[in-house]
Design a protein around this motif. Structure first.
Motif, PDB file in Angstrom:
ATOM      1  N   ALA A 122      22.049  17.238  14.446  1.00  9.02           N
ATOM      2  CA  ALA A 122      23.175  16.267  14.551  1.00  9.02           C
ATOM      3  C   ALA A 122      23.379  15.843  15.802  1.00  9.02           C
ATOM      4  CB  ALA A 122      24.228  16.723  13.956  1.00  9.02           C
ATOM      5  N   ARG A 123      23.466  14.501  16.029  1.00  4.49           N
ATOM      6  CA  ARG A 123      24.057  13.841  17.381  1.00  4.49           C
ATOM      7  C   ARG A 123      25.497  14.092  17.265  1.00  4.49           C
ATOM      8  NH1 ARG A 123      21.438  11.559  21.476  1.00  4.49           N
ATOM      9  NH2 ARG A 123      19.488  11.459  19.942  1.00  4.49           N
ATOM     10  N   VAL A 124      26.151  14.736  18.023  1.00  3.35           N
ATOM     11  CA  VAL A 124      27.774  14.917  18.124  1.00  3.35           C
ATOM     12  C   VAL A 124      28.011  14.560  19.556  1.00  3.35           C
ATOM     13  CG1 VAL A 124      29.475  16.172  17.865  1.00  3.35           C
ATOM     14  CG2 VAL A 124      27.705  16.675  16.368  1.00  3.35           C
ATOM     15  N   ASP A 125      28.822  13.556  19.693  1.00  3.29           N
ATOM     16  CA  ASP A 125      29.450  13.089  21.082  1.00  3.29           C
ATOM     17  C   ASP A 125      28.367  12.784  22.068  1.00  3.29           C
ATOM     18  OD1 ASP A 125      31.745  13.392  20.242  1.00  3.29           O
ATOM     19  OD2 ASP A 125      32.244  15.740  21.234  1.00  3.29           O
ATOM     20  N   GLN A 150      29.942   2.027  28.370  1.00  5.12           N
ATOM     21  CA  GLN A 150      29.373   3.307  28.111  1.00  5.12           C
ATOM     22  C   GLN A 150      30.321   4.295  27.319  1.00  5.12           C
ATOM     23  OE1 GLN A 150      27.107   5.318  27.274  1.00  5.12           O
ATOM     24  NE2 GLN A 150      25.767   5.439  29.132  1.00  5.12           N
ATOM     25  N   LEU A 151      29.777   5.356  26.827  1.00  3.43           N
ATOM     26  CA  LEU A 151      30.751   6.291  26.119  1.00  3.43           C
ATOM     27  C   LEU A 151      30.695   7.437  26.706  1.00  3.43           C
ATOM     28  CD1 LEU A 151      29.925   5.621  22.321  1.00  3.43           C
ATOM     29  CD2 LEU A 151      31.922   4.806  23.634  1.00  3.43           C
ATOM     30  N   ILE A 152      31.850   8.150  27.007  1.00  2.56           N
ATOM     31  CA  ILE A 152      31.659   9.561  27.728  1.00  2.56           C
ATOM     32  C   ILE A 152      32.524  10.428  26.917  1.00  2.56           C
ATOM     33  CG2 ILE A 152      31.299   8.549  30.192  1.00  2.56           C
ATOM     34  CD1 ILE A 152      34.377   8.961  30.399  1.00  2.56           C
ATOM     35  N   ARG A 153      31.956  11.689  27.005  1.00  2.00           N
ATOM     36  CA  ARG A 153      32.683  12.892  26.195  1.00  2.00           C
ATOM     37  C   ARG A 153      34.064  12.990  26.740  1.00  2.00           C
ATOM     38  NH1 ARG A 153      28.611  17.676  26.203  1.00  2.00           N
ATOM     39  NH2 ARG A 153      28.436  16.938  28.409  1.00  2.00           N
ATOM     40  N   GLU A 154      35.029  13.326  25.887  1.00  8.31           N
ATOM     41  CA  GLU A 154      36.368  13.649  26.486  1.00  8.31           C
ATOM     42  C   GLU A 154      36.493  15.316  26.221  1.00  8.31           C
ATOM     43  OE1 GLU A 154      39.790  10.647  25.245  1.00  8.31           O
ATOM     44  OE2 GLU A 154      38.636  11.161  23.481  1.00  8.31           O
ATOM     45  N   ILE A 155      37.476  15.601  27.279  1.00  4.88           N
ATOM     46  CA  ILE A 155      37.711  17.263  27.099  1.00  4.88           C
ATOM     47  C   ILE A 155      38.299  17.709  26.032  1.00  4.88           C
ATOM     48  CG2 ILE A 155      38.809  19.007  28.312  1.00  4.88           C
ATOM     49  CD1 ILE A 155      38.884  17.187  30.952  1.00  4.88           C
ATOM     50  N   CYS A 156      37.936  19.005  25.458  1.00  9.62           N
ATOM     51  CA  CYS A 156      38.317  19.248  24.019  1.00  9.62           C
ATOM     52  C   CYS A 156      39.840  19.825  24.347  1.00  9.62           C
ATOM     53  CB  CYS A 156      37.620  20.506  23.784  1.00  9.62           C
ATOM     54  SG  CYS A 156      38.089  21.403  22.280  1.00  9.62           S
ATOM     55  N   PRO A 157      40.632  19.127  23.546  1.00 13.29           N
ATOM     56  CA  PRO A 157      42.125  19.570  23.748  1.00 13.29           C
ATOM     57  C   PRO A 157      42.321  20.785  23.387  1.00 13.29           C
ATOM     58  CG  PRO A 157      41.571  18.088  21.751  1.00 13.29           C
ATOM     59  CD  PRO A 157      40.467  18.219  22.524  1.00 13.29           C
ATOM     60  N   SER A 158      41.599  21.630  22.376  1.00  8.97           N
ATOM     61  CA  SER A 158      41.863  22.840  22.105  1.00  8.97           C
ATOM     62  C   SER A 158      41.438  23.843  23.216  1.00  8.97           C
ATOM     63  CB  SER A 158      41.001  23.199  20.690  1.00  8.97           C
ATOM     64  OG  SER A 158      41.316  22.533  19.779  1.00  8.97           O
ATOM     65  N   CYS A 159      40.710  23.606  24.097  1.00 13.98           N
ATOM     66  CA  CYS A 159      40.433  24.516  25.262  1.00 13.98           C
ATOM     67  C   CYS A 159      40.441  23.767  26.657  1.00 13.98           C
ATOM     68  CB  CYS A 159      39.094  25.168  25.103  1.00 13.98           C
ATOM     69  SG  CYS A 159      37.780  23.794  25.093  1.00 13.98           S
ATOM     70  N   LYS A 160      41.417  23.001  26.665  1.00 16.24           N
ATOM     71  CA  LYS A 160      41.535  22.180  28.110  1.00 16.24           C
ATOM     72  C   LYS A 160      42.386  23.045  28.891  1.00 16.24           C
ATOM     73  CE  LYS A 160      42.973  17.569  29.426  1.00 16.24           C
ATOM     74  NZ  LYS A 160      43.621  16.220  28.904  1.00 16.24           N
ATOM     75  N   THR A 161      42.137  22.923  29.954  1.00 15.85           N
ATOM     76  CA  THR A 161      42.800  23.820  31.194  1.00 15.85           C
ATOM     77  C   THR A 161      42.570  22.830  32.602  1.00 15.85           C
ATOM     78  OG1 THR A 161      43.274  25.810  31.998  1.00 15.85           O
ATOM     79  CG2 THR A 161      40.743  25.116  31.797  1.00 15.85           C
ATOM     80  N   ILE A 177      39.458  20.518  32.588  1.00 12.43           N
ATOM     81  CA  ILE A 177      38.189  21.077  32.279  1.00 12.43           C
ATOM     82  C   ILE A 177      38.308  21.696  30.814  1.00 12.43           C
ATOM     83  CG2 ILE A 177      38.176  23.067  33.325  1.00 12.43           C
ATOM     84  CD1 ILE A 177      35.022  22.764  34.152  1.00 12.43           C
ATOM     85  N   GLY A 178      37.241  21.665  30.013  1.00 11.84           N
ATOM     86  CA  GLY A 178      37.356  22.325  28.834  1.00 11.84           C
ATOM     87  C   GLY A 178      36.873  23.850  28.878  1.00 11.84           C
ATOM     88  N   LEU A 179      37.145  24.527  28.412  1.00 18.47           N
ATOM     89  CA  LEU A 179      36.637  26.066  28.875  1.00 18.47           C
ATOM     90  C   LEU A 179      35.367  26.422  27.758  1.00 18.47           C
ATOM     91  CD1 LEU A 179      39.395  28.227  29.623  1.00 18.47           C
ATOM     92  CD2 LEU A 179      37.937  27.383  31.241  1.00 18.47           C
ATOM     93  N   GLY A 180      35.504  25.592  26.668  1.00 17.01           N
ATOM     94  CA  GLY A 180      34.621  26.061  25.437  1.00 17.01           C
ATOM     95  C   GLY A 180      35.327  26.791  24.346  1.00 17.01           C
ATOM     96  N   CYS A 181      35.173  26.209  23.002  1.00 15.68           N
ATOM     97  CA  CYS A 181      35.919  27.096  21.987  1.00 15.68           C
ATOM     98  C   CYS A 181      35.064  26.665  20.762  1.00 15.68           C
ATOM     99  CB  CYS A 181      37.265  26.662  21.841  1.00 15.68           C
ATOM    100  SG  CYS A 181      37.386  25.032  21.684  1.00 15.68           S
ATOM    101  N   ARG A 213      35.123  17.253  23.038  1.00 15.30           N
ATOM    102  CA  ARG A 213      35.253  16.799  21.907  1.00 15.30           C
ATOM    103  C   ARG A 213      35.620  15.518  21.628  1.00 15.30           C
ATOM    104  NH1 ARG A 213      38.837  20.574  18.095  1.00 15.30           N
ATOM    105  NH2 ARG A 213      40.437  18.949  18.582  1.00 15.30           N
ATOM    106  N   GLY A 214      34.919  14.710  21.192  1.00 14.52           N
ATOM    107  CA  GLY A 214      35.304  13.217  21.067  1.00 14.52           C
ATOM    108  C   GLY A 214      34.648  12.489  22.213  1.00 14.52           C
ATOM    109  N   ARG A 215      34.540  11.130  22.179  1.00 16.50           N
ATOM    110  CA  ARG A 215      34.308  10.287  23.238  1.00 16.50           C
ATOM    111  C   ARG A 215      35.050   9.246  23.352  1.00 16.50           C
ATOM    112  NH1 ARG A 215      27.853   8.892  22.429  1.00 16.50           N
ATOM    113  NH2 ARG A 215      28.768   8.499  19.952  1.00 16.50           N
ATOM    114  N   ARG A 216      35.282   8.542  24.489  1.00 18.09           N
ATOM    115  CA  ARG A 216      35.984   7.269  24.869  1.00 18.09           C
ATOM    116  C   ARG A 216      35.163   6.252  25.777  1.00 18.09           C
ATOM    117  NH1 ARG A 216      40.560   8.305  26.431  1.00 18.09           N
ATOM    118  NH2 ARG A 216      41.122   6.341  27.869  1.00 18.09           N
ATOM    119  N   GLY A 217      35.396   5.151  25.553  1.00 18.18           N
ATOM    120  CA  GLY A 217      34.750   3.963  26.147  1.00 18.18           C
ATOM    121  C   GLY A 217      34.883   3.929  27.700  1.00 18.18           C
TER     122      GLY A 217
END
Length: 395
Positions: free
Chosen positions: A42-45, A278-289, A317-321, A330-334
């Motif tokens: 699956a292509r995600v973000d 261009q679309l860039i990945r956004e930092i995951c809000p659940s593990c953002k630090t 930065i997202g630590l990963g979760c 998680r997610g992308r923005r233009g």
């Protein structure tokens, strides 16, 4: 999860695979044959991720089931085929555009995921800044000319074009499109699809549409010299033409149109502007630090242009979760750049100047580049330097 953890009946298995990918936010689902079965990815973000591996006995059944849903000939395995089907998932109506091609180890399927509730967005919902919204609106408010939306595959160009059409499609305007294929139905817009098998190309349809009394024409993509030339002629004869190209930067779109054979004396007065994205990945809000980069990085030209004097910002930065598959995103923005075709740019086009010179002039006139906007997104805590460098390379 292996194939043994999934339903074994083809219909239930196919549905489980689609549901799993959609729940992860996939934009594309790949069924890639390997010697002992099939990898489901699956292509995600914007990046592909392995989801499952199907055994050799399950894989053909799943492929046949999906081809039946897409109304594709299940007996034909030697040539490319296309189809589509709709599916209701948790009260969400989702369209799948299906492409089947033969490969070394069997038939491969790729499903493009098109969710109707999120596919059509107004201009304010595209991710443009308030200033960029005003600038883009000033371009599409022209009664004639060409507006180009450019960017690599999967950068959201069609979404941007649809956003413009949602605003332009009023009772006073005859708005028509040429697409390959039609992704979403737009109210008050007459949409037509390219059919290469019947020799109905972009250029052929565009010529027909010009006899259909249009005010605004959206040409899904300029792929050849003929389409480019007819589009320019339509813009010069009083039509507003919106189209897309595949280039990394706004100025490169001008070079591509000239290389397609559009005469400088036709392109200069016709072109209103180019929006690159261009679309860039956004930092995951659940593990953002919070995170601090070193002084050497802050001293680079990209940051020097967006940092205030004496400012020492902190970053995220997202630590990963589990929510982001441990990627930190998680997610992308233009991210956008808008080149307005002013008198200076027109003169450069008439002189057939290169993209580098055109971009330099546009920046001097106030254009903010993709990369600069990317680093602004870093300072605002939306993404990371590494993601901007990955997604927006230096020309």
């Amino acid at each position: 999860m292996t194939s043994t953890d999934l339903p074994q009946e083809p219909a239930a298995l196919s549905e489980a695979l689609l549901a799993g990918a959609v729940e992860r936010g996939a934009t594309d689902i790949h069924f890639a044959p390997v010697p002992d079965g099939c990898m489901v990815r699956a292509r995600v973000d914007g990046l592909l991720r392995d989801l499952h591996q199907l055994s050799g006995n399950l894989y053909p059944k799943v492929i046949s089931r999906l081809k039946v849903l897409a109304e594709i000939d299940i007996a034909e395995k030697r040539r490319p085929q296309d189809g589509r089907f709709s599916w209701i998932f948790k009260d969400r109506e989702i369209d799948f555009r299906v492409s089947a091609i033969p490969t070394l180890h069997g038939e491969s399927l790729v499903l493009r995921v098109l969710e109707r509730s999120t596919g059509l967005r107004k201009i304010e919902q595209l991710g443009l800044s308030p200033k960029e919204v005003r600038l883009f609106r000033s371009l599409i408010e022209h009664s004639s000319g060409i507006i180009v939306v450019t960017g690599p595959t999967g950068s959201g160009k069609t979404t941007t074009l649809y956003g413009a059409l949602l605003e332009l499609a009023t009772p006073e305007q005859n708005v028509m499109t040429i697409e390959d294929p039609i992704e979403y139905e737009i109210p008050r817009v007459l949409q037509t699809a390219v059919q290469q098998r019947l020799d109905v190309s972009f250029a052929a349809l565009l010529r027909g549409i010009l006899r259909h009394d249009p005010d605004i024409i959206m040409v899904g993509e300029v792929r050849d010299a003929e389409t480019a030339e007819v589009s320019a002629r339509a813009a010069l004869t009083g039509h507003l033409v919106l189209t897309s190209l595949h280039t990394q930067r706004a100025a490169n779109a001008i070079s591509v149109l000239l290389n397609f054979g559009v005469k400088p004396y036709a392109l200069a007065p016709a072109l209103r502007g180019v929006l690159a994205q261009q679309l860039i990945r956004e930092i995951c809000p659940s593990c953002k630090t919070r995170f601090e980069y070193g002084e050497s990085l802050l001293g680079q030209p990209e940051f020097a242009e967006v940092l205030r004097e004496g400012e020492k910002p902190s970053f995220s930065i997202g630590l990963g979760c589990p929510s982001c598959f441990h990627s930190g995103y998680r997610g992308r923005r233009g991210i956008f750049e808008i080149l307005q075709c002013d008198e200076t740019i027109q003169k450069l086009i008439l002189q057939s100047r290169g993209a580098e010179e055109i971009e330099k002039s546009a920046v001097q006139s106030g254009m903010i580049t993709l990369r600069k906007n990317g680093f602004r997104a870093v300072l605002e805590g939306h993404t990371t330097v590494e993601e901007v460098v990955r997604a927006i390379p230096v020309d």
